[in-house]
Design a protein around this motif. Structure first.
Motif, PDB file in Angstrom:
ATOM      1  N   ALA B  65       0.822  -1.206   0.000  1.00  0.00           N
ATOM      2  CA  ALA B  65       0.000   0.000   0.000  1.00  0.00           C
ATOM      3  C   ALA B  65       0.856   1.256   0.000  1.00  0.00           C
ATOM      4  O   ALA B  65       1.916   1.311   0.620  1.00  0.00           O
ATOM      5  CB  ALA B  65      -0.910  -0.009   1.215  1.00  0.00           C
ATOM      6  N   LEU B  66       0.389   2.261  -0.725  1.00  0.00           N
ATOM      7  CA  LEU B  66       1.090   3.541  -0.749  1.00  0.00           C
ATOM      8  C   LEU B  66       0.256   4.522   0.060  1.00  0.00           C
ATOM      9  O   LEU B  66      -0.973   4.571  -0.070  1.00  0.00           O
ATOM     10  CB  LEU B  66       1.242   4.030  -2.184  1.00  0.00           C
ATOM     11  N   ASP B  68       0.079   7.717  -0.082  1.00  0.00           N
ATOM     12  CA  ASP B  68      -0.452   8.947  -0.673  1.00  0.00           C
ATOM     13  C   ASP B  68      -1.296   8.721  -1.915  1.00  0.00           C
ATOM     14  O   ASP B  68      -1.863   9.637  -2.469  1.00  0.00           O
ATOM     15  CB  ASP B  68       0.708   9.888  -0.996  1.00  0.00           C
ATOM     16  N   ARG B  69      -1.369   7.510  -2.399  1.00  0.00           N
ATOM     17  CA  ARG B  69      -2.169   7.291  -3.606  1.00  0.00           C
ATOM     18  C   ARG B  69      -2.537   5.815  -3.759  1.00  0.00           C
ATOM     19  O   ARG B  69      -2.030   4.951  -3.026  1.00  0.00           O
ATOM     20  CB  ARG B  69      -1.422   7.774  -4.846  1.00  0.00           C
ATOM     21  N   ALA B  70      -3.383   5.567  -4.745  1.00  0.00           N
ATOM     22  CA  ALA B  70      -3.810   4.193  -4.988  1.00  0.00           C
ATOM     23  C   ALA B  70      -2.803   3.490  -5.886  1.00  0.00           C
ATOM     24  O   ALA B  70      -2.120   4.138  -6.682  1.00  0.00           O
ATOM     25  CB  ALA B  70      -5.175   4.201  -5.653  1.00  0.00           C
ATOM     26  N   ILE B  71      -2.683   2.175  -5.701  1.00  0.00           N
ATOM     27  CA  ILE B  71      -1.860   1.454  -6.674  1.00  0.00           C
ATOM     28  C   ILE B  71      -2.781   0.908  -7.759  1.00  0.00           C
ATOM     29  O   ILE B  71      -3.962   0.623  -7.535  1.00  0.00           O
ATOM     30  CB  ILE B  71      -1.046   0.307  -6.031  1.00  0.00           C
ATOM     31  N   ILE B  72      -2.201   0.831  -8.968  1.00  0.00           N
ATOM     32  CA  ILE B  72      -2.989   0.306 -10.081  1.00  0.00           C
ATOM     33  C   ILE B  72      -2.422  -1.050 -10.473  1.00  0.00           C
ATOM     34  O   ILE B  72      -1.220  -1.211 -10.652  1.00  0.00           O
ATOM     35  CB  ILE B  72      -2.963   1.273 -11.277  1.00  0.00           C
ATOM     36  N   ASN B  73      -3.321  -2.017 -10.551  1.00  0.00           N
ATOM     37  CA  ASN B  73      -2.908  -3.364 -10.896  1.00  0.00           C
ATOM     38  C   ASN B  73      -3.520  -3.704 -12.256  1.00  0.00           C
ATOM     39  O   ASN B  73      -4.722  -3.592 -12.444  1.00  0.00           O
ATOM     40  CB  ASN B  73      -3.409  -4.308  -9.799  1.00  0.00           C
ATOM     41  N   CYS B  74      -2.670  -4.036 -13.216  1.00  0.00           N
ATOM     42  CA  CYS B  74      -3.197  -4.344 -14.549  1.00  0.00           C
ATOM     43  C   CYS B  74      -2.877  -5.780 -14.927  1.00  0.00           C
ATOM     44  O   CYS B  74      -1.801  -6.291 -14.609  1.00  0.00           O
ATOM     45  CB  CYS B  74      -2.557  -3.443 -15.599  1.00  0.00           C
ATOM     46  N   GLN B  75      -3.811  -6.408 -15.586  1.00  0.00           N
ATOM     47  CA  GLN B  75      -3.483  -7.719 -16.140  1.00  0.00           C
ATOM     48  C   GLN B  75      -3.990  -7.805 -17.567  1.00  0.00           C
ATOM     49  O   GLN B  75      -5.163  -7.532 -17.849  1.00  0.00           O
ATOM     50  CB  GLN B  75      -4.095  -8.824 -15.303  1.00  0.00           C
ATOM     51  N   TYR B  76      -3.071  -8.161 -18.424  1.00  0.00           N
ATOM     52  CA  TYR B  76      -3.382  -8.269 -19.857  1.00  0.00           C
ATOM     53  C   TYR B  76      -3.393  -9.739 -20.237  1.00  0.00           C
ATOM     54  O   TYR B  76      -2.536 -10.499 -19.800  1.00  0.00           O
ATOM     55  CB  TYR B  76      -2.307  -7.527 -20.648  1.00  0.00           C
ATOM     56  N   SER B  77      -4.347 -10.136 -21.033  1.00  0.00           N
ATOM     57  CA  SER B  77      -4.321 -11.510 -21.527  1.00  0.00           C
ATOM     58  C   SER B  77      -4.922 -11.565 -22.924  1.00  0.00           C
ATOM     59  O   SER B  77      -5.582 -10.624 -23.367  1.00  0.00           O
ATOM     60  CB  SER B  77      -5.096 -12.421 -20.579  1.00  0.00           C
ATOM     61  N   MET B  78      -4.640 -12.652 -23.601  1.00  0.00           N
ATOM     62  CA  MET B  78      -5.212 -12.847 -24.928  1.00  0.00           C
ATOM     63  C   MET B  78      -6.014 -14.135 -24.914  1.00  0.00           C
ATOM     64  O   MET B  78      -5.547 -15.151 -24.401  1.00  0.00           O
ATOM     65  CB  MET B  78      -4.093 -12.963 -25.963  1.00  0.00           C
ATOM     66  N   ALA B  79      -7.196 -14.085 -25.490  1.00  0.00           N
ATOM     67  CA  ALA B  79      -7.999 -15.303 -25.566  1.00  0.00           C
ATOM     68  C   ALA B  79      -7.279 -16.321 -26.444  1.00  0.00           C
ATOM     69  O   ALA B  79      -6.592 -15.945 -27.394  1.00  0.00           O
ATOM     70  CB  ALA B  79      -9.366 -14.972 -26.145  1.00  0.00           C
ATOM     71  N   THR B  80      -7.421 -17.602 -26.104  1.00  0.00           N
ATOM     72  CA  THR B  80      -6.722 -18.630 -26.894  1.00  0.00           C
ATOM     73  C   THR B  80      -7.174 -18.620 -28.346  1.00  0.00           C
ATOM     74  O   THR B  80      -6.445 -19.042 -29.225  1.00  0.00           O
ATOM     75  CB  THR B  80      -7.009 -20.028 -26.320  1.00  0.00           C
ATOM     76  N   PHE B  81      -8.378 -18.104 -28.578  1.00  0.00           N
ATOM     77  CA  PHE B  81      -8.914 -18.116 -29.942  1.00  0.00           C
ATOM     78  C   PHE B  81      -8.704 -16.770 -30.650  1.00  0.00           C
ATOM     79  O   PHE B  81      -9.289 -16.510 -31.677  1.00  0.00           O
ATOM     80  CB  PHE B  81     -10.424 -18.437 -29.891  1.00  0.00           C
TER      81      PHE B  81
END
Ligand SMILES: [Zn+2]
Lengths: 946, 244
Positions: B65-66, B68-81
């Motif tokens: 946790a920070l 003074d600000r929020a943390i941003i969590n990103c997750q990228y994925s590609m569909a198998t198709f």
């Protein structure tokens, strides 16, 4: 943004992958016609009043050729008479996939303003795009797309009183177009009815129906395999893919170069018409190897396809048999047969017409100037005017039941034997760009009067005070190098090489630069120079003439008196040369001990250092090889050669050369240090050991030993190679050694790891010293300028792939310019001997062949072949021994280096291939040698001694 | 034959667009009820789904946790198709991890994270169909999802992939162009202020061309922002009519 465009998906299935691509349709694609009031176009291409003198279409109209018409009839389409043409995108794309050369010509045609060619992007037009229907082939779909586009055009322009004419050679397509009530004509039908230029008819390529008439029903050649079969065959290893190289000496023999993995490549021999199977020189072909017991070796027999047209019945059997017998003697090389053609590489060929014996016939055989190209059958009504002219002909096709390929007349170059015509032929045949520079190119030249401005002086050193002078051959107007040498206060010497600063005038990427890059090199023919850059630069602004201020790129060394470099400096500069000398003048100044002026002192300093440099270079193993260079004294009025002499080398020649080599090496190192990935360098690979076979054999026959393990060993053993009482032996040996060498090539340092220059024994080398006449030097100048902060880079300079492509072009142009130069020397040699009648001269045997010896005449630097067999009569008994190699003719045996006497005369029985004929006078062999001619020089016919 | 002709002499690209034209962009917001924010976006044949959770308390290790600000969590994925050949590993490979990181950096620049100290915002993006410009499409979809979640941002973040061929910049590359030997550059922009959130480029390009290429990318991003703005406005209108 794309609101107005509906949008369909186009699915293409290729292999196992399904590729989905978007395809946008638009309604902002205009028709390009001046007459149209509907389209909101800013500029138009096609005229409102599009008339052509025609019996068939007297009304104003535009023509739309289909793909096959473009591919096969481009020679006619290019004619200025045909204008107002619409090229559909469908056609453009198909042409792009099927023939690169035609595509290039088509694009040139589209760009030429006066041709009025408009490209219509029909595949993205909302109303002309069509989808492929079920069961429809790609070709049929494209034909339909063309018809739909033509239909759209005719309706679109109807109100404006214009018609659109579809031109096709495909009967099916024509019928379907007629069903759709389009105006459609066969291409030949359209052209034959043009009253504007009746001569165009000759340029028509034969359509399928015509071909059927000409050829007999007899099948002469095996069928070519379809591309799909070839591809699977290549994959499985049954077939090999390679480039077809026809033999120059034997029309029944060819080699296919197969590029293996890596640098390895193999050669496959092809013999006999059936196996050659209609492949033409430079085609990319598929070959199948024959079983090992049918392998043969290349024959040393010279066979030419001449005489009357052979009417399709193969009476070559006898010649082929002769070939086989001679070939069977030695162990075979990989031999194969052509099973299919992967890509044709046909271009228009120069040559002459053999007029048919039948007077009324319109079909004639055409003999190309290049012996590697087969004779071509063409149809023309102007045979009588074309006799004795050099003409160009293009091949249309080679059906399997025709002995010769079919072609059509393209244009005439002029009367054979005339200097202008012959020059045009040799420039065309060697692909030398020789048109006058276009206005666009010239527009990038500096404006006259030109002078050095203060901006030019930024980043430049003022070297005008130095005693710089240039030393060149007499009559040189494109002086690209000048030198100076002076003693410094610390006792060392300062030596400067100043090279014309061409890259100051030719800026990257403009039309002038592109033209120079394409030309690659200035081509020097006898009495004529085809410039790489316009004359204003080559002979004036860039030429470092005396007593004018010129911009230069200088390489300045500080050296001690042992010619060791202490310091190297590169700088852009301004110089003012004090003298433009010839080699002879410079030599005289050096030798004249009374002269003490600055120029002479400078020359003496240079000469002294050059001798040391040369000695060091030779100690390192650099080769000095010989080739006899011939130059002509050309009559200034008639431009005919009046005298001929071999080039004489003076000390000053090698003085200039030495400093040029040094500058090139210094610059090569500098640009490579700065740009390891994209330095343009020059390398000279070591020859494979087998190349030396002939040299070793020849030397051994004189009991001289030659070592070829390294360049140094070779150089040393050549130096000591001497035979008592045979002073010319060493020169001959060096000439032979030259023939063993590989070609030096340009390359990009990021694409190669082997940089070695074998001949100069230098680890790195480039070309810096002749930017007026070599494009490679301009690139090197630009790289060096960036390296010293005198200029800025640009994208292509730093792109190793683009630079590699440039190197390929430069290597090609250099090779071609050398060939063109040799051809020009040969032509002038013929002119010279034509005026001399028969001469009797002394020469040496340079090579021994199965049925001939090749003789070098040192006096003229001329090489010629003495044949011992002839077609008409029984020849003498010939015994060839490959080990020697020796050739025994009756009782006389010929070795390499034998001294002989021959008569030299011009054989003009074949006007296309006029050649120097040599006949033996000494040693005397009854029935073979001829008598020496009378002293009277104008005697025409040699007297044959029976 | 030399590969594909990416730009014809008449100025049309493979799919019929002109150099500066974008592909057709279509989007919907609020496609999932469970998430705090979601959006589906199509840019030509590239299709992406973005889902946003948060801001919420930090999950897992609290130490992240920070204050003074929020943390941003990103997750990228590609569909198998999503591609022509079935993908073996939809996420977690090196490329996806890199892409996740790029997305995180982009949104850290755009979201007003200081409003939510000691909390976390999760952004999940999945490529359903891939036809070039994956990063840009993800950014554009995620922007809409963040807006849908009601998380304040400085501005829309709009991204676009541009390429350089024959001395011309091509906007919004499709897969055929990306794989056809073009030097491509992806850029995310906060259009109103003209601030660049992220520039990413792997290919070699001469310095002289960089300015023109970035200029073209910024223009393209502004084009995208107009479309996104319309989508948001339409969504708000629909929402308000529903509530009435
Ligand atoms: Zn119109």
């Amino acid at each position: 943004m794309l609101k107005s465009k509906t949008f369909v998906k186009k699915t293409r299935a290729g292999g196992v992958m399904k590729i989905v691509r978007e395809h946008y349709l638009r309604d902002d694609i205009w028709c390009g016609s001046e007459a149209c009031r509907e389209c909101k176009q800013e500029s138009t291409v096609l005229q409102a009043d599009a008339c052509i003198e025609s019996n068939l279409c007297p009304y104003p109209h535009y023509v739309v050729p289909d793909t096959n018409v473009v591919l096969h009839q481009i020679d006619v389409l290019e004619d200025p008479v045909i204008r107002n043409v619409i090229i559909l995108q469908t056609v453009l794309q198909e042409v792009r996939h099927r023939s690169a050369p035609v595509y290039k010509r088509l694009k040139d045609m589209i760009q030429a303003k006066e041709k009025l060619v408009y490209t219509f992007t029909n595949e993205h037009h909302r109303e002309t795009y069509i989808e492929r229907e079920q069961g429809e082939s790609a070709n049929d779909r494209n034909d339909r797309a063309i018809r739909v586009a033509v239909k759209w055009y005719s309706q679109h322009l109807k109100a404006d009183g214009l018609k659109v004419v579809l031109l096709t050679d495909d009967q099916g397509n024509k019928e379907k177009a007629e069903e759709n009530s389009l105006v459609v004509y066969k291409f030949d039908e359209y052209v034959k009815n043009l009253t504007a230029n009746p001569e165009l008819v000759d340029r028509l390529a034969l359509s399928k129906d015509d071909k059927a008439e000409i050829i007999s029903s007899k099948v002469l050649f095996p069928e070519h395999l379809p591309l799909s079969k070839i591809q699977s065959g290549i994959k499985s290893g049954t077939f090999l893919q390679g480039t077809f190289k026809a033999s120059r000496d034997n029309y029944l023999e060819a080699t296919v170069f197969v590029q293996g993995d890596g640098a390895e490549s193999t050669e496959v021999l092809i013999q006999g018409l059936q196996n050659l199977n209609r492949a033409v020189h430079q085609d990319v072909v598929a070959v199948q190897l024959l079983p090992r017991n049918q392998w043969v070796s290349p024959s040393s027999v010279v066979l030419q396809d001449d005489g009357a047209a052979k009417d399709d019945d193969m009476d070559e059997d006898e010649e082929e048999k002769a070939l086989r017998i001679s070939a069977a003697e030695a162990a075979g090389k990989p031999t194969g047969k052509i099973v299919g053609i992967i890509k044709r590489n046909w271009r228009p060929f120069c040559g002459m017409l053999n007029v048919s014996q039948i007077k009324e016939s319109t079909r004639h055989l055409f003999t190309p100037a290049d012996r590697r190209i087969p004779r071509i059958r063409i149809e023309t009504r102007q045979a009588s005017t074309l006799v004795g002219q050099r003409i160009m002909v293009a091949i249309d096709g080679w059906p399997k039941n025709s002995r010769y390929p079919n072609g059509h007349f393209v244009r005439s170059l002029g009367s054979a034997g005339e200097k202008g015509t012959e020059e045009a032929v040799l420039l065309l045949e060697h692909d030398v760009p020789h048109q006058a520079f276009s206005q666009n190119v010239l527009s990038f030249l500096p404006k006259m009067p030109w002078g050095i401005t203060p901006e030019d002086m930024v980043k430049r050193q003022d070297l005008r005070h130095l005693t710089v002078c240039s030393v060149d051959p007499p009559g040189c107007t494109d002086i690209d190098d000048a030198l100076h040498c002076r003693e410094l206060e610390n006792g060392n010497l300062e030596v400067g090489v100043h090279i014309a600063d061409v890259s100051h005038f030719i800026r990257p990427g403009n039309a002038l630069d592109k033209e120079a890059a394409n030309r690659g090199t200035t081509v020097y023919l006898c009495g004529k120079r085809i410039d790489m850059v316009p004359e204003l630069l080559s002979s004036n602004l860039c030429s470092l003439r005396s007593n004018v201020e010129r911009l230069a790129f200088s390489c300045i060394w500080e050296m001690n008196h042992n010619a060791e470099i202490l310091k190297t400096q590169f700088t852009k500069s301004v110089i003012n040369s004090k003298a433009s000398l010839t080699y002879a003048e410079a030599q005289m100044r050096i030798d004249d001990t009374n002269k003490k002026d600055d120029i002479t002192e400078s020359l003496r300093g240079l000469n002294k250092l050059a001798k040391i440099l040369k000695r060091k270079r030779i100690e390192n193993g650099a080769l000095t090889l010989s080739s006899l260079e011939v130059r002509f004294h050309i009559d200034s009025e008639t431009h005919d050669p009046i005298d001929l002499q071999t080039k004489e080398l003076m000390e000053t020649n090698s003085m200039v050369e030495e400093f040029m080599l040094l500058a090139n090496i210094s610059v090569a190192q500098k640009i490579y240090d700065e740009f390891p990935d994209c330095a343009l360098l020059r390398k000279h690979p070591a020859p494979p050991p087998s190349n030396y076979d002939i040299l070793l054999k020849a030397a051994k026959s004189m009991n001289v030993e030659i070592h070829t393990d390294s360049a140094k060993a070779l150089a040393d053993s050549l130096d000591v190679a001497k035979v008592d009482g045979f002073s010319y032996f060493n020169t001959l040996l060096r000439i032979l050694a030259t023939r063993c060498m590989m070609q030096a090539v340009y390359f990009c340092s990021g694409m190669d790891s082997d940089f070695h220059h074998y001949g100069l024994a230098s680890p790195i080398y480039t070309h810096f010293t002749s930017p007026i006449r070599r494009y490679a030097d301009i690139i090197v100048h630009r790289l060096l300028a960036v390296a010293i902060g005198a200029d800025i880079t640009y994208p292509d300079l730093m792109d190793k792939h683009k630079q590699s492509a440039l190197c390929n072009n430069l290597n090609y142009r250099h090779k071609m310019s050398q060939y063109a130069q040799r051809a020009s020397v040969a032509f002038h040699t013929q002119l010279f001997f034509k005026s001399r009648g028969i001469l009797n001269e002394e020469g040496f045997v340079l090579f021994v062949r199965k049925n001939a010896i090749i003789v070098l005449i040192p006096k003229f630097g001329l090489e010629g072949t003495v044949f011992f067999d002839s077609k008409d009569k029984a020849g003498p008994s010939l015994v060839f021994d490959e080990e020697g190699p020796t050739l025994k003719v009756e009782q006389t045996t010929f070795h390499i280096f034998d001294k002989v006497k021959v008569t030299i005369s011009l054989d003009d029985s074949n006007i296309q291939h006029q050649k120097i004929r040599m006949a033996l006078t000494e040693p005397v062999i009854p029935g073979v040698s001829v008598a020496a001619p009378d002293v009277e020089p104008q005697a025409k016919k040699p007297k044959v001694d029976h | 034959m030399a590969g594909l002709e990416l730009l014809s002499d008449q100025g049309y690209r493979l799919d019929g667009r002109k150099a500066t034209e974008l592909r057709k962009v279509q989007a919907r917001m609020g496609v999932f009820a469970q998430a705090d924010g979601s959006a589906y976006l199509e840019q030509g044949n590239t299709k992406a789904l973005a889902v946003v959770y948060g801001p919420h308390e930090i999950r897992g290790a609290r130490s992240r946790a920070l204050h003074d600000r929020a943390i941003i969590n990103c997750q990228y994925s590609m569909a198998t198709f999503s591609t022509a050949e079935r993908k073996r590993r939809p996420h977690g490979d090196r490329k996806s991890t890199e892409m996740s990181l790029h997305l995180k950096q982009t949104f850290e620049a755009a979201v007003l994270t200081q409003l939510y100290p000691r909390s976390q915002i999760d952004i999940y993006v999945k490529i359903l169909q891939s036809d070039g410009g994956n990063y840009s499409v993800c950014v554009n979809a995620a922007t809409l999802a963040v807006i849908d979640a009601g998380i304040p941002m400085r501005d829309y973040v709009c991204a676009c992939t541009v390429g350089f061929v024959d001395e011309t910049s091509l906007a919004d590359l499709c897969y055929a162009e990306e794989s056809g030997g073009v030097s491509s550059l992806a850029l995310a922009l906060l259009p109103r202020g003209g601030q660049i959130a992220l520039v990413q480029m792997d290919a070699r390009l001469h310095q002289d061309h960089l300015d023109t290429l970035i200029e073209a990318a910024m223009t393209a991003c502004k084009g995208v922002s107009k479309v996104l703005d319309q989508v948001v406005r339409q969504h708000l209108q629909e929402g308000s009519t529903l509530r009435e």
